[in-house]
Design an enzyme around this catalytic site. Structure first.
Site, PDB file in Angstrom:
ATOM      1  N   GLY A 155      -0.956  -5.061   0.347  1.00 29.73           N
ATOM      2  CA  GLY A 155      -2.304  -5.124   0.229  1.00 29.73           C
ATOM      3  C   GLY A 155      -1.941  -5.438  -1.335  1.00 29.73           C
ATOM      4  O   GLY A 155      -3.156  -6.265  -1.869  1.00 29.73           O
ATOM      5  N   GLU A 196       3.431  -6.407   7.205  1.00 27.55           N
ATOM      6  CA  GLU A 196       3.285  -4.700   8.219  1.00 27.55           C
ATOM      7  C   GLU A 196       4.136  -5.153   9.127  1.00 27.55           C
ATOM      8  O   GLU A 196       4.179  -3.775  10.165  1.00 27.55           O
ATOM      9  CB  GLU A 196       1.570  -5.397   7.847  1.00 27.55           C
ATOM     10  CG  GLU A 196       1.119  -5.199   7.057  1.00 27.55           C
ATOM     11  CD  GLU A 196       0.865  -5.684   5.533  1.00 27.55           C
ATOM     12  OE1 GLU A 196      -0.147  -5.921   4.895  1.00 27.55           O
ATOM     13  OE2 GLU A 196       1.113  -6.784   6.268  1.00 27.55           O
ATOM     14  N   GLU A 254      -2.890  -9.580  -0.506  1.00 31.52           N
ATOM     15  CA  GLU A 254      -4.049  -9.792   0.406  1.00 31.52           C
ATOM     16  C   GLU A 254      -5.182  -9.333  -1.391  1.00 31.52           C
ATOM     17  O   GLU A 254      -6.413 -10.280  -0.751  1.00 31.52           O
ATOM     18  CB  GLU A 254      -3.892  -8.811   1.402  1.00 31.52           C
ATOM     19  CG  GLU A 254      -3.868  -8.283   2.690  1.00 31.52           C
ATOM     20  CD  GLU A 254      -3.716  -7.512   3.734  1.00 31.52           C
ATOM     21  OE1 GLU A 254      -3.782  -7.315   4.599  1.00 31.52           O
ATOM     22  OE2 GLU A 254      -3.674  -6.366   2.702  1.00 31.52           O
ATOM     23  N   ALA A 266       1.032  -1.412   0.752  1.00 32.89           N
ATOM     24  CA  ALA A 266      -0.183   0.072  -0.074  1.00 32.89           C
ATOM     25  C   ALA A 266       0.557   0.965  -0.337  1.00 32.89           C
ATOM     26  O   ALA A 266       2.090   0.921   0.417  1.00 32.89           O
ATOM     27  CB  ALA A 266      -1.333   0.320   1.045  1.00 32.89           C
TER      28      ALA A 266
END
Length: 259
Positions: A113, A136, A116, A67
């Protein structure tokens, strides 16, 4: 066909292809890209001629390398939770529950992300140079777009816990061994392999496939996703989050205090 700023959309022979097109940012997801992806997936899902959707990244380096940290590094707890909730609603849950089968063609880094998004897709194929991970915790936060839930569902709790807590990347062969992806091919053959898989899917009943997607997903409905959103938001209140994101932007090693 809608013209987008950060993605490209193509439709050919019953296959809708979405290409995330931010090469300078290694195709990182920002707010606009997530909104455009939602629009593209929604449009292709309602297009009767489209039977399968392939999502990939532009270039040879990255599917999606995470991200855009700068967009949320100064968020508070409420904003952090809203970030996770909105992202899951617009993109990750949306893709996971789409009635049209989605193939993620992972052409390089799929981090945070990016992984994900691949996890939310129904089928994952990787190029030999692909590397996957959820980094993360190295930023003082946790995966917030379904990663803590879907990774464990797909590869098992033990392996998911190891990947999340170490923040380490796994190469394509390891991902194949873990069951994270179903196939690994040379980069130059990736889209051909994804399209071959798409044509195999297109031989079957679209209605039955949409029902099968609902049936498989039904066994994974629990409060884990809600818990992830809340804990993701809580992470935004910590000193470690401020240090981790600041260090990332400043391109230095973070010094965590556990506070």
């Amino acid at each position: 066909m809608i013209t987008y700023k950060n993605i490209l959309v193509e439709v050919k022979d019953g296959i809708g292809t979405i290409i995330i097109n931010r090469p300078k940012q290694l195709n990182a997801l920002n707010k606009l890209t997530i909104e455009e992806l939602h629009s593209a997936f929604d449009g292709l899902d309602t297009e009767e001629t489209v039977k399968v959707i392939i999502v990939t990244g532009t270039g040879e380096k990255a599917f999606v390398a995470g991200a855009d940290i700068k967009e949320f590094m100064n968020f508070d707890e409420a904003q952090g939770r809203e970030l996770a909730a909105k992202g899951q609603e617009l993109l990750f849950d949306f893709v996971n529950n789409l009635s049209t089968p989605v193939i993620a063609a992972i052409n390089g880094f799929a981090l945070g992300g990016g992984l994900e998004l691949a996890l939310a897709s129904h089928i994952r194929i990787a190029s030999e140079n692909a590397k996957m991970g959820l980094p993360e915790v190295s930023l003082g936060v946790i995966p917030g777009y379904g990663g803590t839930q879907r990774l464990a569902q797909i590869i098992g709790k033990g392996r998911a816990m190891e990947m999340i807590l170490t923040a380490e990347m796994k190469d394509a062969q390891t991902a194949l061994n873990f069951g994270l992806v179903s196939e690994v091919v040379p980069l130059e053959n990736l889209m051909e392999a994804a399209e071959k898989k798409a044509h195999k899917l297109m031989k079957n009943s679209p209605k039955a496939q949409s029902l099968a997607i609902k049936a498989v997903n039904a066994s994974y409905h629990n409060d884990g996703f809600e818990t992830e959103k809340n804990l993701f938001g809580q992470a935004f209140t910590t000193e470690d989050f401020k240090e981790g994101t600041t260090a990332f932007v400043e391109r230095r090693k973070a010094i965590f205090t556990g506070k």
